[in-house]
Design an enzyme around this catalytic site. Structure first.
Site, PDB file in Angstrom:
ATOM      1  N   ALA A 232     104.184  56.174  81.159  1.00 38.89           N
ATOM      2  CA  ALA A 232     103.275  55.904  80.039  1.00 38.89           C
ATOM      3  C   ALA A 232     102.767  54.469  80.109  1.00 38.89           C
ATOM      4  O   ALA A 232     101.560  54.207  80.002  1.00 38.89           O
ATOM      5  CB  ALA A 232     103.986  56.153  78.712  1.00 38.89           C
ATOM      6  N   TYR A 233     103.683  53.540  80.286  1.00 37.56           N
ATOM      7  CA  TYR A 233     103.306  52.126  80.391  1.00 37.56           C
ATOM      8  C   TYR A 233     102.399  51.892  81.599  1.00 37.56           C
ATOM      9  O   TYR A 233     101.342  51.262  81.493  1.00 37.56           O
ATOM     10  CB  TYR A 233     104.563  51.258  80.485  1.00 37.56           C
ATOM     11  CG  TYR A 233     104.277  49.802  80.758  1.00 37.56           C
ATOM     12  CD1 TYR A 233     103.668  49.009  79.790  1.00 37.56           C
ATOM     13  CD2 TYR A 233     104.620  49.216  81.975  1.00 37.56           C
ATOM     14  CE1 TYR A 233     103.393  47.665  80.036  1.00 37.56           C
ATOM     15  CE2 TYR A 233     104.354  47.878  82.226  1.00 37.56           C
ATOM     16  CZ  TYR A 233     103.740  47.111  81.256  1.00 37.56           C
ATOM     17  OH  TYR A 233     103.460  45.780  81.509  1.00 37.56           O
ATOM     18  N   ALA A 234     102.806  52.409  82.764  1.00 39.00           N
ATOM     19  CA  ALA A 234     102.030  52.206  83.983  1.00 39.00           C
ATOM     20  C   ALA A 234     100.642  52.820  83.854  1.00 39.00           C
ATOM     21  O   ALA A 234      99.653  52.245  84.321  1.00 39.00           O
ATOM     22  CB  ALA A 234     102.765  52.787  85.191  1.00 39.00           C
TER      23      ALA A 234
ATOM     24  N   SER B  40      98.884  53.058  81.203  1.00 38.74           N
ATOM     25  CA  SER B  40      98.068  52.164  80.369  1.00 38.74           C
ATOM     26  C   SER B  40      97.585  50.970  81.178  1.00 38.74           C
ATOM     27  O   SER B  40      96.455  50.496  81.008  1.00 38.74           O
ATOM     28  CB  SER B  40      98.851  51.697  79.134  1.00 38.74           C
ATOM     29  OG  SER B  40      99.820  50.706  79.450  1.00 38.74           O
ATOM     30  N   LYS B  41      98.414  50.488  82.084  1.00 35.91           N
ATOM     31  CA  LYS B  41      98.016  49.352  82.921  1.00 35.91           C
ATOM     32  C   LYS B  41      97.068  49.786  84.049  1.00 35.91           C
ATOM     33  O   LYS B  41      96.197  49.011  84.459  1.00 35.91           O
ATOM     34  CB  LYS B  41      99.255  48.653  83.489  1.00 35.91           C
ATOM     35  CG  LYS B  41     100.084  47.930  82.432  1.00 35.91           C
ATOM     36  CD  LYS B  41      99.258  46.878  81.695  1.00 35.91           C
ATOM     37  CE  LYS B  41     100.098  46.066  80.721  1.00 35.91           C
ATOM     38  NZ  LYS B  41      99.301  45.040  80.001  1.00 35.91           N
TER      39      LYS B  41
END
Length: 279
Positions: A142-144, A146-147
């Site tokens: 999820a974080y990756a 977004s990046k």
């Protein structure tokens, strides 16, 4: 030169804002919540530096409109959160929050600032991305993602704004020991879901990398903002650049059925490593 730093209440943004102010630059430090104003004020006083501190939650439309009125020469889009968890487990509300804070909010704010920069025919927009914008680890999908979205936005924006004299650059920190990565592996504690349906027991997992001292990120970010560094992409620490490129290239040759039925190395490492393990 006036510099706006978002997410200046903690982590990279906190230190970068203070270091820019120490150089005598005009800094607007945007913090997510009012409670962060005092601690940053006290630290600025302790260091003997002047900076303007404003409440700026990038997901709050009113806060963004207020910031859009400021005369900003450089913006560092640093505000961000990290939601941990397997892609098949993470609840929808956590996923939406991840994108609202890391992607939608920063882009909506940047739109306002960029339009004013266009009128002046100059300006610089810097995105605090991540190596997670280039590669992806288990439990950080999820974080990756977004990046990865920020990388796409920055690349498009760089091409779109060239003719108006506006620079765009990214900072891509690797695993640094600020607490940010370890907190990512604790977000499951607040999930509104049925724990019995989870694929993994997150109480047994930790961030699967040894972590570096964050000093190189502070130095590089300040250099990009002041113009001493003119690279578009800025990965830190530099010793992981080759590894990142190798990981990106491997997707071209890796087979989809490779290693089926076996736990991958990084998933196993997440079970074995202790939180906050330094390099």
């Amino acid at each position: 030169m006036t510099i706006l730093v978002t997410g200046a209440g903690t982590g990279f943004g906190y230190e970068v804002a203070l270091r820019l102010a120490a150089k005598g630059l005009d800094v607007i430090a945007g913090v997510e919540i009012v409670a962060q104003v005092h601690s940053l004020e006290q630290e600025a006083k302790r260091r003997g530096v002047q900076l303007r501190i404003e409440k700026l939650d990038v997901t709050h439309e009113g806060d963004r409109r207020k910031a859009g009125e400021w005369d900003v020469d450089v913006v560092l889009n640093n505000a961000g959160i990290s939601e941990g968890g397997a892609t098949v487990d993470i609840p929808a509300q956590n996923l939406r929050r991840q994108y609202e804070v890391n992607v939608v909010g920063p882009l909506m704010l940047t739109q306002l600032i960029a339009k004013k920069m266009v009128l002046k025919k100059k300006g610089k927009i810097v995105f605090m991305s991540s190596v997670a914008g280039l590669t992806t680890d288990p439990f950080a999908g999820a974080y990756a993602s977004s990046k990865h979205a920020i990388e796409a936005i920055a690349e498009a924006m760089s091409q779109e704004l060239k003719e108006f004299g506006i620079e765009v650059a990214t900072i891509n920190p690797g695993p640094f020991l600020t607490g940010f990565n370890d907190r990512m592996f604790e977000t499951w504690k607040d999930w509104q879901d049925d724990p019995s349906q989870r694929l993994f027991d997150y109480s047994k997992l930790a961030f699967p990398h040894e972590q570096y001292d964050p000093e190189p990120v502070f130095v590089t970010t300040v250099g990009v903002i002041t113009g001493e560094i003119d690279s578009y992409r800025n990965v830190e620490p530099k010793e992981i650049i080759a590894q990142q490129r190798q990981q990106m290239d491997s997707a071209w040759t890796r087979k989809s059925n490779e290693g089926l039925g076996k736990r991958t190395e990084l998933v196993q490492k997440a079970f074995d490593i202790k939180p906050g393990t330094p390099v």
